[in-house]
Design a protein around this motif. Structure first.
Motif, mmCIF file in Angstrom:
data_model
loop_
_atom_site.group_PDB
_atom_site.id
_atom_site.type_symbol
_atom_site.label_atom_id
_atom_site.label_comp_id
_atom_site.label_asym_id
_atom_site.label_seq_id
_atom_site.Cartn_x
_atom_site.Cartn_y
_atom_site.Cartn_z
ATOM 1 N N LEU A 28 -14.834 -8.181 -43.073
ATOM 2 C CA LEU A 28 -14.219 -9.496 -42.872
ATOM 3 C C LEU A 28 -12.882 -9.409 -42.135
ATOM 4 O O LEU A 28 -12.399 -10.391 -41.605
ATOM 5 C CB LEU A 28 -13.995 -10.173 -44.225
ATOM 6 C CG LEU A 28 -15.085 -11.088 -44.723
ATOM 7 C CD1 LEU A 28 -14.643 -11.770 -46.000
ATOM 8 C CD2 LEU A 28 -15.457 -12.145 -43.695
ATOM 9 N N VAL A 78 -20.700 -12.496 -45.466
ATOM 10 C CA VAL A 78 -19.578 -11.593 -45.216
ATOM 11 C C VAL A 78 -19.990 -10.454 -44.284
ATOM 12 O O VAL A 78 -19.307 -10.132 -43.325
ATOM 13 C CB VAL A 78 -19.038 -11.018 -46.545
ATOM 14 C CG1 VAL A 78 -18.110 -9.842 -46.289
ATOM 15 C CG2 VAL A 78 -18.333 -12.094 -47.334
ATOM 16 N N TRP A 85 -19.268 -1.466 -36.549
ATOM 17 C CA TRP A 85 -18.858 -2.686 -37.235
ATOM 18 C C TRP A 85 -19.628 -3.883 -36.706
ATOM 19 O O TRP A 85 -20.050 -4.766 -37.434
ATOM 20 C CB TRP A 85 -17.348 -2.868 -37.033
ATOM 21 C CG TRP A 85 -16.785 -4.144 -37.535
ATOM 22 C CD1 TRP A 85 -16.444 -4.439 -38.819
ATOM 23 C CD2 TRP A 85 -16.484 -5.310 -36.770
ATOM 24 N NE1 TRP A 85 -15.943 -5.703 -38.891
ATOM 25 C CE2 TRP A 85 -15.948 -6.256 -37.658
ATOM 26 C CE3 TRP A 85 -16.599 -5.632 -35.421
ATOM 27 C CZ2 TRP A 85 -15.538 -7.516 -37.232
ATOM 28 C CZ3 TRP A 85 -16.191 -6.883 -35.003
ATOM 29 C CH2 TRP A 85 -15.671 -7.801 -35.903
ATOM 30 N N PRO A 118 -11.349 -8.358 -39.228
ATOM 31 C CA PRO A 118 -11.063 -8.974 -37.941
ATOM 32 C C PRO A 118 -11.344 -10.476 -37.924
ATOM 33 O O PRO A 118 -10.673 -11.228 -37.226
ATOM 34 C CB PRO A 118 -12.003 -8.242 -36.977
ATOM 35 C CG PRO A 118 -12.263 -6.959 -37.638
ATOM 36 C CD PRO A 118 -12.322 -7.278 -39.093
ATOM 37 N N PHE A 119 -12.323 -10.872 -38.723
ATOM 38 C CA PHE A 119 -12.664 -12.287 -38.848
ATOM 39 C C PHE A 119 -11.474 -13.057 -39.433
ATOM 40 O O PHE A 119 -11.023 -14.062 -38.888
ATOM 41 C CB PHE A 119 -13.867 -12.354 -39.793
ATOM 42 C CG PHE A 119 -14.622 -13.639 -39.778
ATOM 43 C CD1 PHE A 119 -15.412 -13.962 -38.689
ATOM 44 C CD2 PHE A 119 -14.574 -14.502 -40.854
ATOM 45 C CE1 PHE A 119 -16.128 -15.130 -38.678
ATOM 46 C CE2 PHE A 119 -15.296 -15.673 -40.853
ATOM 47 C CZ PHE A 119 -16.072 -15.986 -39.751
ATOM 48 N N LEU A 132 -15.685 -11.586 -30.781
ATOM 49 C CA LEU A 132 -14.642 -11.358 -31.770
ATOM 50 C C LEU A 132 -14.121 -9.925 -31.749
ATOM 51 O O LEU A 132 -13.025 -9.654 -32.220
ATOM 52 C CB LEU A 132 -15.158 -11.712 -33.167
ATOM 53 C CG LEU A 132 -14.063 -12.041 -34.175
ATOM 54 C CD1 LEU A 132 -13.228 -13.202 -33.698
ATOM 55 C CD2 LEU A 132 -14.664 -12.354 -35.525
ATOM 56 N N TYR A 176 -8.441 -11.955 -39.564
ATOM 57 C CA TYR A 176 -7.324 -11.783 -38.643
ATOM 58 C C TYR A 176 -7.338 -12.871 -37.568
ATOM 59 O O TYR A 176 -6.297 -13.430 -37.214
ATOM 60 C CB TYR A 176 -7.423 -10.392 -38.002
ATOM 61 C CG TYR A 176 -6.241 -10.012 -37.155
ATOM 62 C CD1 TYR A 176 -4.995 -9.803 -37.733
ATOM 63 C CD2 TYR A 176 -6.374 -9.836 -35.776
ATOM 64 C CE1 TYR A 176 -3.905 -9.429 -36.952
ATOM 65 C CE2 TYR A 176 -5.295 -9.461 -34.997
ATOM 66 C CZ TYR A 176 -4.062 -9.262 -35.579
ATOM 67 O OH TYR A 176 -2.996 -8.905 -34.813
ATOM 68 N N ALA A 177 -8.531 -13.201 -37.063
ATOM 69 C CA ALA A 177 -8.636 -14.246 -36.045
ATOM 70 C C ALA A 177 -8.148 -15.578 -36.594
ATOM 71 O O ALA A 177 -7.418 -16.312 -35.919
ATOM 72 C CB ALA A 177 -10.081 -14.367 -35.564
ATOM 73 N N ILE A 194 -5.835 -4.566 -32.844
ATOM 74 C CA ILE A 194 -5.661 -3.607 -33.933
ATOM 75 C C ILE A 194 -5.379 -2.210 -33.375
ATOM 76 O O ILE A 194 -4.481 -1.519 -33.826
ATOM 77 C CB ILE A 194 -6.913 -3.604 -34.843
ATOM 78 C CG1 ILE A 194 -7.036 -4.960 -35.535
ATOM 79 C CG2 ILE A 194 -6.836 -2.468 -35.864
ATOM 80 C CD1 ILE A 194 -8.243 -5.118 -36.419
ATOM 81 N N ALA A 249 -20.703 -11.649 -40.766
ATOM 82 C CA ALA A 249 -19.580 -12.304 -40.087
ATOM 83 C C ALA A 249 -19.218 -11.674 -38.732
ATOM 84 O O ALA A 249 -18.986 -12.409 -37.771
ATOM 85 C CB ALA A 249 -18.361 -12.334 -41.006
ATOM 86 N N PRO A 250 -19.172 -10.349 -38.607
ATOM 87 C CA PRO A 250 -18.788 -9.776 -37.313
ATOM 88 C C PRO A 250 -19.702 -10.209 -36.176
ATOM 89 O O PRO A 250 -19.264 -10.305 -35.031
ATOM 90 C CB PRO A 250 -18.907 -8.270 -37.536
ATOM 91 C CG PRO A 250 -18.739 -8.081 -38.976
ATOM 92 C CD PRO A 250 -19.342 -9.289 -39.616
ATOM 93 N N ILE A 259 -10.577 -8.757 -30.940
ATOM 94 C CA ILE A 259 -9.560 -8.620 -31.974
ATOM 95 C C ILE A 259 -9.232 -7.140 -32.205
ATOM 96 O O ILE A 259 -8.092 -6.779 -32.478
ATOM 97 C CB ILE A 259 -10.077 -9.247 -33.300
ATOM 98 C CG1 ILE A 259 -10.294 -10.744 -33.141
ATOM 99 C CG2 ILE A 259 -9.132 -8.945 -34.446
ATOM 100 C CD1 ILE A 259 -9.036 -11.561 -33.062
ATOM 101 N N TRP A 260 -10.244 -6.295 -32.086
ATOM 102 C CA TRP A 260 -10.018 -4.863 -32.292
ATOM 103 C C TRP A 260 -9.043 -4.307 -31.269
ATOM 104 O O TRP A 260 -8.373 -3.312 -31.523
ATOM 105 C CB TRP A 260 -11.331 -4.094 -32.241
ATOM 106 C CG TRP A 260 -12.132 -4.263 -33.481
ATOM 107 C CD1 TRP A 260 -13.099 -5.200 -33.708
ATOM 108 C CD2 TRP A 260 -12.030 -3.514 -34.688
ATOM 109 N NE1 TRP A 260 -13.600 -5.067 -34.964
ATOM 110 C CE2 TRP A 260 -12.966 -4.033 -35.589
ATOM 111 C CE3 TRP A 260 -11.236 -2.438 -35.094
ATOM 112 C CZ2 TRP A 260 -13.140 -3.527 -36.870
ATOM 113 C CZ3 TRP A 260 -11.410 -1.930 -36.366
ATOM 114 C CH2 TRP A 260 -12.343 -2.474 -37.230
#
Lengths: 301, 286
Positions: B32, A114, A173, B34-35, A124, B37-38, A131, A117-118, A127-128
């Motif tokens: 977790l 977990v 993050w 953004p993960f 990835l 969210y993807a 947001i 993961a980032p 994605i921010w």
């Protein structure tokens, strides 16, 4: 002459070591050291990538320090950035790795996943951008507006006041990657019998255990992560450019690394870009020396 | 035997265990986000992706984005498998070579004080601190001088000797007690034998960590500025090209990024289970 012979015989004694080091070092010299050396040399030249570089001595460096006002903005931003993200992410990596290591086995693997993961996907963090998006699709704006905290959408990534903050959050993050895993592996390397001995010697709680046993025996990992954090915190560029755009409003998200990118890749003033990078490099080396000193005082390295 | 510290460890309280657990859950959710969210984005039909007000969760999950992606990929000029193989070869060979070369060199640096050790190693650390952009040009000049442009070697060879790999391995190897090395030397083992028989088994967690880093970096590599010929392009480049063409492909782009994450995730889970296993049976004895 005698010294030379002694050196040669010592080298001969360790001949297998050179054999072990050779494959790495040959590739490393050609593809890492040589480009860096060439880049440092370019820093003393006027080089537009079309004509051959022309040697101009220190003139790039003089311009950099005395005439380039934007560079000073970049330095300021980079310092703010590094001073916040470096320590915060270093200690959170350590904290979370330690907390996760406290968990029973199965859960530990899940939580490691977990938290890692980032870092799993290189891009990835885009994605921010969704947001923080400043329009009506932005998730954060949507949430804040539905609770009535703000009336109009906030332009998170174009407003000079919020831009750097957002990038710092994303960088932190993201940064739970390399150092975090190194700490996780390091914690698993600590000799278990030390903990039992510690308990006999009157270690009463887990904080004492961390401070007196775990950390001092993780010196090499502490050192490794420090270098990785310094390198990440001072040379941040792609996160800035992806999130805040390039150039960003009023250069509020301009860092030394993006300044170098600007000159090297956009204005084709490679010599100047190399000078910028060299200054950054020297600064990072100095910080690294200083941090290493602090760590080696505290732990065995 | 597994040493269950959270239950039987000497310095543990239930209150502390609970606190640890709560903190991890809360922060874990944030990590977790953004993960997740993807993944959710990739399951949304196009009208939901652009719905206003935007919703975090998906209402009518669909695999349409994945289907569209596979159609896009099927219509490529060169069979898609080709790109996959390119990426797989670069990733596997690069990672293997990196592990071997980095750990070999790291062992010599960590345990033998041969002439040149100090300055050679400090060059490696210095290299970690030199930020990338401006070295791209000299690197390109060297690559093309060696005739490596448009070959997979341009990615594999530099990946085989990363400063990060050496630095990581060296920092774990210095923790191996000198007595272990001395004992093996007295038993008549040469340096090479000590390296692969004694040292490597003891730094398995670090080795597996290096494998994760290297695999991930290479798998996500776009080939940078070295690959221009269609036949040698890598998976991420092609997926980017396909998915970034037009606003209607936002969904497919999410699908592509989710699919790209799968192999590193699988590897991560596999290596993590190996790490726990190794340490349960053979911890480093000081």
């Amino acid at each position: 002459m005698k010294d030379n012979n002694r050196l040669l015989s010592r080298m001969f004694k360790y001949k297998e070591c050179y054999l072990l080091v050779a494959p790495f070092y040959i590739i490393f010299s050609i593809f890492v050291i040589a480009p860096i050396a060439i880049a440092i040399f370019f820093g003393f030249t006027d080089f537009n990538m079309l004509e051959p570089p022309e040697f101009i001595g220190l003139s790039n460096y003089l311009t950099l320090f005395f005439e380039d006002d934007v560079f000073l903005v970049a330095v300021r931003n980079t310092l703010i950035f590094a001073v916040i993200t470096g320590p915060v992410s270093y200690f959170s990596c350590l904290l979370f790795a330690w907390l996760i290591n406290e968990l029973p086995r199965g859960l530990r693997s899940v939580m490691t996943f977990v938290f890692y993961a980032p870092s799993m996907s290189g891009m990835l963090y885009v994605i921010w951008a969704y947001i923080f998006s400043g329009d009506m699709y932005g998730l954060l704006n949507q949430i804040l507006m539905s609770f009535g905290f703000v009336k109009d959408p906030v332009q998170w990534l174009t407003n000079t006041e919020t831009m750097l903050g957002c990038i710092i959050i994303v960088q932190i993050w993201m940064s739970l990657g390399t150092s975090f895993l190194a700490f996780i592996a390091g914690l698993q390397n600590v000799d278990r019998s030390l903990y039992e001995a510690g308990a006999v010697d009157g270690i009463r709680n887990r904080i004492q255990e961390l401070v007196y046993i775990t950390l001092p025996s993780m010196g090499p990992q502490l050192l490794f992560s420090a270098v990785m954090q310094i390198s990440a915190a001072f040379s941040v560029s792609s996160v800035c450019m992806t999130l805040a755009g390039f150039p960003s409003t009023d250069n509020a998200a301009l860092t030394v690394a993006t300044h170098a990118y600007d000159f090297g890749m956009i204005r084709f003033e490679m010599g100047y870009a190399c000078a910028v990078t060299t200054v950054l490099f020297i600064a990072m080396m100095a910080v690294n020396k200083w941090i290493q000193k602090i760590i080696s005082k505290y732990a065995d390295v | 035997m597994k040493f269950k510290r959270s239950k039987t460890g000497p310095a543990r309280s239930t209150a502390g265990d609970t606190a640890v657990f709560m903190i991890l859950i809360i922060v874990g959710l944030f990590m977790l986000l953004p993960f997740v969210y993807a993944i959710i984005q990739s399951l949304k039909p196009t009208e939901e992706i652009f719905a206003y007000p935007p919703k975090f969760f998906v209402r009518n999950p669909t695999f349409d984005n994945y289907k569209t992606l596979s159609q896009l990929v099927d219509s490529l000029w060169i069979p898609f498998g080709r790109y996959f193989i390119n990426s797989a070869v670069v990733t596997v060979v690069g990672t293997g070579a990196n592990l071997l070369f980095s750990s070999m060199a790291a062992f010599a640096f960590a345990k033998y004080n041969f002439p040149g050790n100090k300055w050679m190693f400090s060059l490696v650390v210095a290299a970690l601190l030199f930020s990338g952009t401006v070295t791209a040009l000299p690197q390109y000049i060297i690559m093309s001088g060696l005739g490596l442009i448009n070959t997979l070697y341009s990615l594999i060879i530099p990946a085989a000797a990363t400063p990060l790999g050496l630095f990581l391995m060296k920092n774990f190897m210095v923790q191996i007690p000198d007595t272990v090395i001395e004992a093996a030397t007295i038993d008549g083992a040469g340096i090479l034998k000590i390296y692969y028989r004694v040292c490597m088994p003891l730094v398995k967690p670090a080795a597996l960590t290096l494998v994760i880093f290297s695999f991930q970096g290479l798998w996500n590599s776009t080939g940078g500025s070295y690959i221009y010929e269609e036949a040698w392009k890598l998976l991420p480049t092609v997926l980017n090209d396909v998915a970034s063409a037009g606003i209607a492909r936002v969904g497919s782009a999410s699908a592509a990024s989710v699919l790209m994450m799968l192999p590193p995730c699988a590897l991560f889970i596999f290596t993590q289970s190996r790490i726990v296993e190794t340490m349960a049976f053979s911890g480093i004895k000081g």
